[in-house]
Scaffold this motif. Structure first.
Motif, PDB file in Angstrom:
ATOM      1  N   GLN A  21       0.809  -1.208   0.000  1.00  0.00           N
ATOM      2  CA  GLN A  21       0.000   0.000   0.000  1.00  0.00           C
ATOM      3  C   GLN A  21       0.846   1.264   0.000  1.00  0.00           C
ATOM      4  O   GLN A  21       0.337   2.336   0.283  1.00  0.00           O
ATOM      5  N   HIS A  26       2.560   9.183  -0.038  1.00  0.00           N
ATOM      6  CA  HIS A  26       3.332   9.025   1.195  1.00  0.00           C
ATOM      7  C   HIS A  26       4.708   9.680   1.091  1.00  0.00           C
ATOM      8  O   HIS A  26       5.378   9.876   2.109  1.00  0.00           O
ATOM      9  N   SER A 283      -3.062  -0.602   5.209  1.00  0.00           N
ATOM     10  CA  SER A 283      -3.927   0.377   4.571  1.00  0.00           C
ATOM     11  C   SER A 283      -5.003   0.765   5.569  1.00  0.00           C
ATOM     12  O   SER A 283      -5.757  -0.092   6.044  1.00  0.00           O
ATOM     13  N   THR A 287      -5.722   9.255   6.324  1.00  0.00           N
ATOM     14  CA  THR A 287      -4.593   9.531   5.432  1.00  0.00           C
ATOM     15  C   THR A 287      -3.414  10.156   6.165  1.00  0.00           C
ATOM     16  O   THR A 287      -2.256   9.911   5.800  1.00  0.00           O
ATOM     17  N   GLU A 290      -1.725   7.173   7.961  1.00  0.00           N
ATOM     18  CA  GLU A 290      -1.113   6.245   7.013  1.00  0.00           C
ATOM     19  C   GLU A 290       0.165   6.829   6.427  1.00  0.00           C
ATOM     20  O   GLU A 290       1.187   6.142   6.313  1.00  0.00           O
ATOM     21  N   TYR A 293       2.855   6.781   9.042  1.00  0.00           N
ATOM     22  CA  TYR A 293       3.315   5.399   9.260  1.00  0.00           C
ATOM     23  C   TYR A 293       4.384   5.009   8.248  1.00  0.00           C
ATOM     24  O   TYR A 293       5.442   4.482   8.618  1.00  0.00           O
ATOM     25  N   TYR A 294       4.117   5.247   6.971  1.00  0.00           N
ATOM     26  CA  TYR A 294       5.093   4.833   5.955  1.00  0.00           C
ATOM     27  C   TYR A 294       6.381   5.639   6.047  1.00  0.00           C
ATOM     28  O   TYR A 294       7.464   5.124   5.756  1.00  0.00           O
TER      29      TYR A 294
END
Length: 725
Positions: A21, A26, A283, A287, A290, A293-294
């Motif tokens: 994902q 990101h 996922s 947003t 997420e 996180y990445y």
């Protein structure tokens, strides 16, 4: 010179597997270069790193190498002992301890992590920046200028080398300049505290030398104890208005030796990052979270690669502000190193996690020397604040020389085994390490009326370094770590076939008192509640990360008490640690709120954790900005705790997902027992779960609201659950 330049060719973007994902959204993407070092584009491979930004109108690479250290001794520990400290506490003469053992940390600039150097390029003729993007999938930074010039730069994942390409370049003024740290500028070096960073002049180094030849610059810097380091940049013009170059930092050997490294290629670099991102993916519908996180998982891959030491406070991104890094860039084991590795286990990055345990294993000799010298007992403990070689640095000794640091870092050996079920690892490292740390804790404690206790106990960082920070009863912090260590030692001993030893550790564990709790939940220590907002959740270790406490009422009361006291004395990592505690209590919305606050208020635009509230103190009274990494990585684990949990051997799918998150999925997250798990939730309902067992084992599985189901699994077996109607 051509034959020495490593392959760095523009290639098609790597395509992630369909299950992943990671998205372009990101990426770190800006319309300009950062104007501060702690907002720069971060590149790294665990050994060397670079920060790409703009200083005084010039494009700057701040270069770093993780093992550049001045390890001169400031704390002369052989003069003191834990017994002597106890005596001063009992005599109420603690000022003698403070002068002897706390003061050296602030009085001396060393021991300390050192900065490397910087490369600068004149970009004044390029017409300004059009875009500045870090592609997380490939760990490549691309800067496009308005005149058509493009810079592409990376730190190779497979070698301690950095590379850069300028494309469509005609201006001769761009060529790199090597900027050296201000060890010998004649400045006073009066910056006088470890948080802001001591002035480099305080180290007293000889002046370094810079040697320039066509296409090459080498900087040689003598440091302490007859050692030195070198920084080298070399470049070459290629046909088609292209310039390609590389840089390297060497530690106590000639930098030109780095030219012999043949593993720094575009292909090996992108292949490494492809494998890294294939390890797991998530996922979620938020947003902001997420994306954060990445970016955290990108930083983990950048600082925790095989062969690197443990993640220090700033790892490969030492401050480039003319001073030493905050808190000397050291290894803080009273939470910083531990939190930094939290996401590596569930995130299915055991190789990256092993950089911590490998480093702990490597520094055992130095740690054992400290244990025998200061604590005067057999066994193994670890300094709470130490150098890269494992030597104690001092500071507030309640925490820098705590008797339970070894117990906490032992959890990472335990987790390495529980998440991998690697029998060889158990035999060769996990059992020996836990055996030795448990032996120490047994030896340092005393039996009084059938109960085991520490001579003096503490709870980071309650009452700072005053005499009040020492308790004559167990603190819940120390006690929970003791409960964990003796329980884990019994388990690994039994697994290693040491039956009698397992019985012994169980018998020692029985001698420990119960954790102290009252109407406020867990206390700091018997008779003392947490009395004010506090950044370190040390009294609540038994909830997370140790996962010892099952009493829901005590957990609930603890959380309500934390909320009542408020967050004015918190820093960024407090919010991410609390998110993990909330998740373990199944209070999903509260966990998500803490993660949102962290991402919104406590991070630089490049996602670095800056400790203080960057929105003027909206949530915290701390508004400073010393960069450290542990808050970033605890954030990633906060996401994991919402999605997958192992509790008492039972795998729980989506244990703390908010009701508002209707569509959630993850692939290849790792659970204890060496299970890899995929799961998907659509329109609020679980539609699919797939579990692969790496080892022969019994799968115990709980879905939300359901009972525990058990399945016998062979090594390599996959079991799928399809809930679609």
């Amino acid at each position: 010179m051509m034959k020495y330049l490593f392959t760095f060719l523009v290639a098609a973007a790597y395509t992630l597997p369909l299950t992943a994902q990671l998205k372009p959204s990101h990426n770190l993407s800006f319309p300009m270069l950062a104007k501060r070092w702690d907002e720069a584009i971060p590149l790294g491979n665990g050994i060397v790193g670079a920060l790409v930004w703009e200083k005084n109108g010039r494009l700057r690479f701040s270069l770093d190498r993780v093992d550049l250290w001045d390890e001169r001794e400031a704390l002369h520990l052989n003069k003191y002992s834990f017994k002597w400290v106890e005596q001063q506490v009992l005599k109420k003469q603690y000022d003698t301890v403070q002068r002897a053992m706390d003061v050296p940390y602030e009085a001396s600039a060393y021991p300390t992590k050192l900065p490397g150097a910087a490369i600068e390029f004149d970009i004044s003729s390029f017409g300004g920046v059009q875009s500045n993007v870090l592609d997380l999938a490939t760990a490549i930074n691309t800067v496009k200028f308005r005149n058509g010039t493009t810079l592409t730069t990376q730190v190779y994942a497979t070698a301690p080398i950095g590379g850069f390409i300028f494309s469509n370049i005609t201006d001769k003024q761009w060529e790199p300049q090597l900027l050296i740290p201000n060890y010998n500028t004649g400045a006073s070096g009066t910056t006088a505290n470890s948080v802001d960073g001591f002035g480099l002049e305080k180290l007293g180094y000889e002046k370094g030398t810079v040697t320039k030849t066509p296409g090459r610059i080498i900087y040689h810097q003598p440091i302490s104890e007859g050692k030195y380091y070198e920084v080298m940049v070399w470049w070459e013009h290629l046909p088609g208005n292209k310039v390609t170059g590389n840089w390297a930092i060497s530690n106590n050997k000639p930098a030109i030796d780095m030219l012999k490294n043949k593993t720094a290629t575009w292909g090996s670099h992108t292949a490494w990052w492809a494998r890294y991102w294939e390890s797991s993916a998530i996922s979620i519908p938020d947003t902001l979270l997420e994306k954060q996180y990445y970016r955290e998982m990108y930083k983990l891959g950048s600082v925790a690669q095989t062969g690197a030491p443990a993640i220090s406070l700033q790892a490969v991104w030492t401050a480039d502000n003319g001073n030493l890094p905050p808190w000397k860039g050291d290894f803080h084991n009273d939470l910083n190193t531990q939190l930094s590795y939290w996401p590596a286990y569930t995130g299915n990055h055991l190789k990256e996690a092993a950089t911590f345990t490998d480093w702990l294993w490597k520094t055992r000799t130095a740690n054992r020397k400290m244990t025998q010298q200061y604590f005067a007992v057999e066994g193994l403990n670890v300094p709470g604040v130490e150098t890269i070689s494992g030597y104690p640095m001092g500071g507030w000794i309640q925490y820098s020389l705590s008797p339970t640091v070894g117990a906490w870092v032992s959890q990472h050996f335990y987790w390495q085994w529980k998440y991998s079920m690697d029998a060889q690892l158990l035999k060769e490292k996990v059992y020996p390490y836990l055996h030795e740390t448990a032996t120490f804790l047994e030896n340092i404690t005393r039996l009084e009326n059938g109960k085991r206790k520490l001579p003096i106990s503490s709870s980071p960082e309650y009452h700072d370094n005053s005499i009040k920070a020492w308790y004559l009863n167990w603190t819940n912090y120390d006690l929970s770590l003791a409960h964990f260590l003796f329980t884990a030692a019994a388990e690994v001993s039994a697994a290693a076939g040491k039956t009698e030893e397992a019985k012994h550790w169980k018998s020692i564990g029985v001698q420990l008192p119960a954790l102290d709790a009252n109407e406020t939940g867990l206390t700091v220590a018997p008779g003392e509640n947490l009395g004010s907002s506090h950044r370190h959740f040390s009294p609540y270790m038994s909830i997370y990360p140790l996962a010892l406490l099952e009493d829901k009422t005590v957990i609930k009361n603890s959380l309500r008490h934390i909320e009542k006291l408020g967050s004015r004395a918190w820093v960024g990592y407090s919010f991410t640690w609390l998110a993990c505690i909330y998740a373990r209590a199944n209070e999903a919305d509260s966990a998500v709120k803490q993660l949102q606050i962290f991402a919104s208020n406590f991070c630089s635009p490049n996602s670095f954790h800056l400790n203080g509230d960057q929105k003027g103190g909206q949530y915290s009274g701390f508004t400073y900005r010393p960069f450290t990494l542990e808050g970033n990585f605890a954030f990633a684990q906060g996401i994991h705790e919402l999605l997958l949990r192992t509790r008492n051997g039972v795998i729980e799918i989506f244990p703390a997902v908010p009701d508002s998150w209707k569509n959630v999925s993850f692939t290849s997250l790792r659970a204890e027992g060496a299970f890899l798990v995929d799961a998907e939730k659509k329109n609020g309902e679980i539609v699919k779960v797939k579990i692969r067992s790496e080892k022969k084992n019994t799968l115990k599985l709980r879905l939300p609201g359901g009972a525990v189901s058990e399945y016998k699994m062979a090594a390599g077996q996959v079991k799928e659950f399809d809930f679609k109607k």
